[in-house]
Design a protein around this motif. Structure first.
Motif, PDB file in Angstrom:
ATOM      1  N   GLY A 114      62.784  31.035 -33.592  1.00  0.00           N
ATOM      2  CA  GLY A 114      62.682  32.530 -34.613  1.00  0.00           C
ATOM      3  C   GLY A 114      62.668  31.263 -36.432  1.00  0.00           C
ATOM      4  O   GLY A 114      62.775  32.431 -37.024  1.00  0.00           O
ATOM      5  N   TYR A 115      62.696  30.167 -35.880  1.00  0.00           N
ATOM      6  CA  TYR A 115      63.184  28.688 -37.717  1.00  0.00           C
ATOM      7  C   TYR A 115      62.354  28.575 -37.936  1.00  0.00           C
ATOM      8  O   TYR A 115      62.342  27.399 -38.837  1.00  0.00           O
ATOM      9  CB  TYR A 115      64.616  28.987 -38.065  1.00  0.00           C
ATOM     10  N   GLY A 116      61.255  28.551 -37.282  1.00  0.00           N
ATOM     11  CA  GLY A 116      59.889  27.949 -37.199  1.00  0.00           C
ATOM     12  C   GLY A 116      58.762  27.814 -37.076  1.00  0.00           C
ATOM     13  O   GLY A 116      58.607  29.014 -36.533  1.00  0.00           O
ATOM     14  N   HIS A 128      57.315  17.763 -31.359  1.00  0.00           N
ATOM     15  CA  HIS A 128      56.706  18.285 -33.265  1.00  0.00           C
ATOM     16  C   HIS A 128      56.713  19.335 -33.434  1.00  0.00           C
ATOM     17  O   HIS A 128      57.191  20.249 -32.831  1.00  0.00           O
ATOM     18  CB  HIS A 128      55.369  17.701 -32.528  1.00  0.00           C
ATOM     19  N   SER A 129      57.266  19.175 -34.237  1.00  0.00           N
ATOM     20  CA  SER A 129      57.940  20.859 -35.270  1.00  0.00           C
ATOM     21  C   SER A 129      56.552  21.191 -35.859  1.00  0.00           C
ATOM     22  O   SER A 129      56.790  20.820 -37.317  1.00  0.00           O
ATOM     23  CB  SER A 129      59.553  20.818 -35.301  1.00  0.00           C
ATOM     24  N   GLU A 130      56.603  22.457 -36.469  1.00  0.00           N
ATOM     25  CA  GLU A 130      56.111  22.611 -37.956  1.00  0.00           C
ATOM     26  C   GLU A 130      56.594  23.720 -38.812  1.00  0.00           C
ATOM     27  O   GLU A 130      56.878  24.937 -37.628  1.00  0.00           O
ATOM     28  CB  GLU A 130      54.739  23.404 -37.396  1.00  0.00           C
ATOM     29  N   ILE A 131      56.896  23.431 -39.918  1.00  0.00           N
ATOM     30  CA  ILE A 131      57.492  24.743 -40.479  1.00  0.00           C
ATOM     31  C   ILE A 131      56.517  24.772 -41.834  1.00  0.00           C
ATOM     32  O   ILE A 131      55.939  24.248 -42.734  1.00  0.00           O
ATOM     33  CB  ILE A 131      58.740  23.509 -40.879  1.00  0.00           C
ATOM     34  N   THR A 132      56.874  26.286 -42.157  1.00  0.00           N
ATOM     35  CA  THR A 132      56.013  26.820 -43.331  1.00  0.00           C
ATOM     36  C   THR A 132      56.865  28.020 -44.315  1.00  0.00           C
ATOM     37  O   THR A 132      57.194  28.415 -42.904  1.00  0.00           O
ATOM     38  CB  THR A 132      54.910  27.535 -42.971  1.00  0.00           C
TER      39      THR A 132
END
Lengths: 664, 664
Positions: free
Chosen positions: A116-118, A626-630
């Motif tokens: 819930g944070y990425g 692999h993680s995505e953060i915006t």
């Protein structure tokens, strides 16, 4: 090392002596003839007796300790998957060590897992935001269902429900993560979920509190006419790892408080069964001259067991005899009646559990304001249906099969039976809420064998593979709602108490009390550990857990970079012990920042975290992930970023800065 | 009941025989003369041996089992309060049973406790939203500190930090709930928190990653000149149960990576000590031609121990020699130097823990890229300060005391020492990260006694009351960062592993492995259970936990009502087994709904929940508690409301409806 507690030591000299005799027959007496062992070993023996004295352990405690103690490095033979109740999560426990191994984040944000944070997990947790109009960030998880093949757990998937908001989630047991959250939009609550058909063709979700289908407003005075229950059969596509709404359908039900369900198997395959508890159709209004729901709903001595022929329902759906409500195909109640999909059978007062026995023939109902476990059989039910032998019809025209003609018998077990599980010896176990006990009874001859008290207010119970076609037996866990005095105080909100019971001995023996410190489990399923094939790393490097394939944005070591594009600043970053590359990010106030972050490790347990001060960003990046953060760099300043998972001796140095230059 | 695992049974016949001899001396041999015991008891003894065989338990396992197994109803003599790392919460564990008793919600929403889903707790969790500009809904909790009196835990309060966002929280141990969250706004990260002075006059919060004080933007190229560390002394008002920013102050520090801290006590009362690990002042920039932080920060063989005279600092603050930054009084670095508040001492490479011994004289530093525990003494430090015996000054003019003149000695313990705790026998215990071991050594003669391997990558350790003036000894818990193979797999993200060790035996004995399933604890404190006086219910009925007094909106039974006011619809509601009054709420679309909800129970464990479908509302209302819920009925429809905590046999019937009539 002092000990406080409510019990006195009751070490019996008789038992100690007997233990000694049993263990030491070769060590004394004229026939013994052996040398005394070295003093170190002898001291160990003395230490055992001394320890029992010091810690006030009885002989029975010692046996319980040895049946549960699991030394370092030894793996439990079973996993328990427990719902987390209104924590919104799932709790994974090892049996018999009764240690909590993991909390799986499902419906509620959980930053240790970065859930819930990425981007990916925020999208997951927000799956129903648009449909609901209000973001949902919690759930009331009640009944987990492991995926099955031929009525047996296959260890691949776990389904859970959100009673409060009528949602379902799918958990992949390869990586123990949530891979889908769905909401049909048809119903408003779903206590009677999740239950799977024997090959996981469908996941069953049934409403509890009746409401107008599809979410419209209707005055409650029109409850009988316009409020309805419904049961949804969600089609599960194993290949796609998805519940597919387009291939799912629902059946409209009368506005009774539908409760727990269970799918038939073997002889009863093709059917499923749903309890109900408010056939009185009370809706409260205690301040408006009505009785409160609790009494309004408890007037009748019998409620209705719903018998649903889902294979027939499939044909009716295929024939197009459905209406579409909230995008879901629904078989109208009158169609369900006309096509013989739905029958009712009287069942003793306000039942909770309906549990199909391993043989597939017996269907056990526990009436919670009754004293019996009632055993129906599918042969008798089918015969009554075939003969159209009705005891009448309800107000909605649903045919009612006669109680006496459909049951094989009843067992008097005590006040407040709730839920039944099975073992490999032909026994059934039923929790008894009001008595705070569990009853063991024989399914063949319907005889009560024994009871064991539990502490306190037991809800559901679980036995190893105890609701499949082939239970393992041996253990039972009583999921007790109240703990009261079992553990030291931790303020007014107390843990639940899972009590592990050895069912092989007679009387049954209480082995262990496990406080549940972070949720209120309602039901659990217990599966052989070797059926679950969990992965240790994401491979190949750059795998996006949401798609389980390499992300198009995966970053290779050496190819890290920062690019300014029309939609903001893109940071292609790697994490490896013990640095991020790049480790300094320079942006301007108002920029949208996209961080594409790959953990390039492939060593087990080599997890990294990635957090940025002030921006509510924290992801957990497992090896290969692999993680995505915006986020929008909405304010200027200097913001440390760092690894949140202690990864190496230089973990604290795995850090850098986000620099946000102010607008000029 | 089969068992899988990595170990084979190594039950030794010698030990069994010896145990038998030790336990059974009275039962055999010519002098025994007693009758054989009944077969039931003898069977128990045989069962023990058989159980060991079945479950592959060694003699040492049996001893460990008996030292930890805690029968039903027996209370643990100790509580462990463990930080939850980036879960943002606190984990409470019983010792020696090693069962998790509660997760205290602190910085992260937790719906089982209703934390963040009702008005009071939403306000608590959002304490820093306005100051930060971005809502923060997680934290990185590192170091819990129990409140102290005269250097000993008093069992009243627990303080924790949020490293990621530089916040502190206060937890009340009467009800195990969070009662305050503060953020000073001065610093951007606070690994060196929380630590209390001996009477909890202050709670210490120290920055880790240097940044411009107060949150402004400065290019990182001006790191040496404009980036700073700071340590904040938060004044704690026991009466008000509050950290009081107006009575707090900070001391500006050089831009070294300040790390852990500890307050002096007894002989060293009035001082506190802070480690640092990046006196090189590296700031990363690995993609810009600089070394990554991990190597840039690891060049020097010595970093700096900061010695701070906080009683002198108090006088300087009282004299008004402060600047105000972000609303916080700050003693400028040059003032701190001029007034003799701050001194530095070289300390071995990149230290982690600085731990003041129970005697108050010895200060132990563990250099994590070193092999020693280094013991400084306060007498030598004070003598050097008094004599102004400086080895030089740093670039900021801070005097450096000579290493050799301030230490009493060093103990070679192994590669990667991290953190030290104490027992009641004059021993110190230091975790050794790179070796995955814990060393026991004698504080008086600085001799290594023994080491025990742990699994794996140990961070901090905790011993009962082990950082107070009077440790209890007996146990040690190694907080291991990696678990790898200790438990069955649960996907790529594995639990941490808390290992309980008996320190009374020599060699020390590993007793128990506890997986931590929901967070990454960094430090724990272990307190005698009888020091904590937790309440069981809120009394009188209607108590608001946030204020710990009866809410002005508390509702008495019989006075429930619904009132339409200018600001919306006010529902004055009670909850008691098993109904809400009122149970039907009728509002119009767009209305603001204020629910004032009192649990009128006073029975221990009689918790209710209150949830409404679709509106993201769920509170946990403990016995006697009053809760406030406000939301906008932003969409029309029929929404079930119900009790989320299984409270009685009629729990499912504890329900009602919110009816939202559409705008015409």
């Amino acid at each position: 090392m002092h000990e406080s507690g409510s019990r006195h030591g009751r070490r019996s000299a008789a038992w100690l002596a007997a233990t000694a005799l049993a263990l030491g027959a070769a060590g004394c007496g004229p026939q013994g003839g052996q040398e005394l062992q070295p003093s170190g070993a002898a001291q160990n023996g003395a230490a055992t007796a001394e320890l029992m004295k010091q810690r006030g352990l009885t002989e029975s405690d010692v046996v319980a300790a040895l049946k549960t103690y699991t030394p370092t490095g030894v793996h439990d033979p079973y996993y328990i998957f427990a719902s987390g109740g209104h924590s919104g999560q799932v709790i994974v426990i090892g049996l018999p060590s009764m240690r909590i191994l993991k909390v799986i984040a499902v419906f509620t944000p959980e930053p240790w897992q970065g859930y819930g944070y990425g981007d990916q997990t925020e999208a997951m947790i927000g799956s129903s935001d648009q449909e609901n109009g209000i973001p949902l960030r919690w759930a009331d998880v009640h009944h987990p269902a492991l995926s099955e093949l031929a009525g047996d757990y296959d260890g691949k998937f776990l389904f859970v429900n959100d009673k409060a908001n009528a949602r379902l989630a799918v958990i992949d047991l390869e990586d123990f993560t949530t891979i889908q959250i769905v909401r049909g939009g048809l119903i408003k609550s779903d206590h009677g979920a999740t239950f799977v058909t024997p090959n996981t063709e469908y996941v069953i979700e049934t409403s509890q509190y009746a409401a107008p289908l599809g979410g419209t407003y209707v005055p409650i005075e029109q409850y009988n006419e316009k409020y309805r229950g419904a049961t949804i059969l969600w089609k599960f596509d194993r290949e796609k790892r998805r519940l597919v709404k387009e291939e799912s359908f629902a059946i409209e039900l009368p506005p009774y408080g539908q409760d727990l369900a269970d799918a038939g198997k073997l002889a009863s395959d093709g059917f499923f069964f749903i309890n109900s508890f408010n056939t009185e159709r009370a809706w409260g209004g205690s301040s408006e001259g009505n009785p409160p729901l609790e009494s309004g709903a408890s007037q009748n001595d019998m409620d209705f067991l719903h018998v649903i022929d889902w294979k027939k329902a499939e044909q009716v759906v295929a024939a197009g005899k459905t209406e579409t409500i909230a995008g879901m195909r629904v078989i109208p109640l009158e169609t369900a009646v006309a096509e013989g999909i739905l029958h009712l059978i009287p069942e003793p007062k306000s039942p909770h559990g309906v549990d199909v026995a391993p043989n597939g023939r017996d269907i056990v109902v526990a009436g919670k304001l009754d004293t019996h476990a009632t055993v129906y059989t599918i042969e008798k039910i089918q015969a009554a249906i075939a003969a159209k032998k009705y005891a009448g019809k309800d107000d909605y025209g649903v045919p009612i099969l006669p109680f006496e003609d459909t049951i094989r018998g009843q067992v008097e077990i005590g006040l407040g039976p709730l839920h039944t599980q099975y073992d490999d010896k032909g026994n059934a176990y039923t929790s008894i809420f009001l008595e705070s006990a569990v009853a063991k009874w024989n399914l063949a001859d319907l005889k009560l064998i024994s009871k064991i008290p539990v502490h306190y207010n037991v809800g559901h119970i679980t036995t190893p593979e105890g609701d499949t076609v082939s239970p393992d037996g041996g253990y039972l866990v009583a999921m007790n709602k109240w703990a009261i005095d079992r553990f030291q105080d931790v303020g007014p909100l107390l843990p639940q108490n899972f009590q592990l019971i050895d069912t092989t001995s007679e009387p049954m023996q209480l082995l262990y009390d496990l406080p549940i410190p972070n949720g209120e489990p309602h039901y659990s399923q217990t599966i052989k550990a070797d059926k679950v094939k969990a992965i240790s790393v994401y491979s190949p490097i750059g795998t996006d857990p949401a798609t389980r394939s390499v992300s198009p944005n995966a970053v290779e070591a050496g190819k890290e970079r920062i690019e300014r594009r029309a939609d903001g600043v893109h940071v292609f970053m790697t994490a490896v012990r013990s640095h991020f590359v790049p480790d300094v990010i320079r942006v301007r106030e108002g920029d949208t920042v996209h961080i594409h972050l790959t953990n390039t490790e492939q060593a087990k347990d080599a997890t990294h975290g990635f957090a940025i001060a002030d921006f509510n960003v924290n992801v957990s990046i497992e090896p290969g992930e692999h993680s995505e953060i915006t986020f929008v760099a909405s304010k200027p300043g200097v913001f440390p970023l760092y690894c949140t998972e202690f990864c190496s001796a230089l973990h604290l140095e795995m850090a850098g800065y986000l620099l946000v230059e102010p607008k000029s």
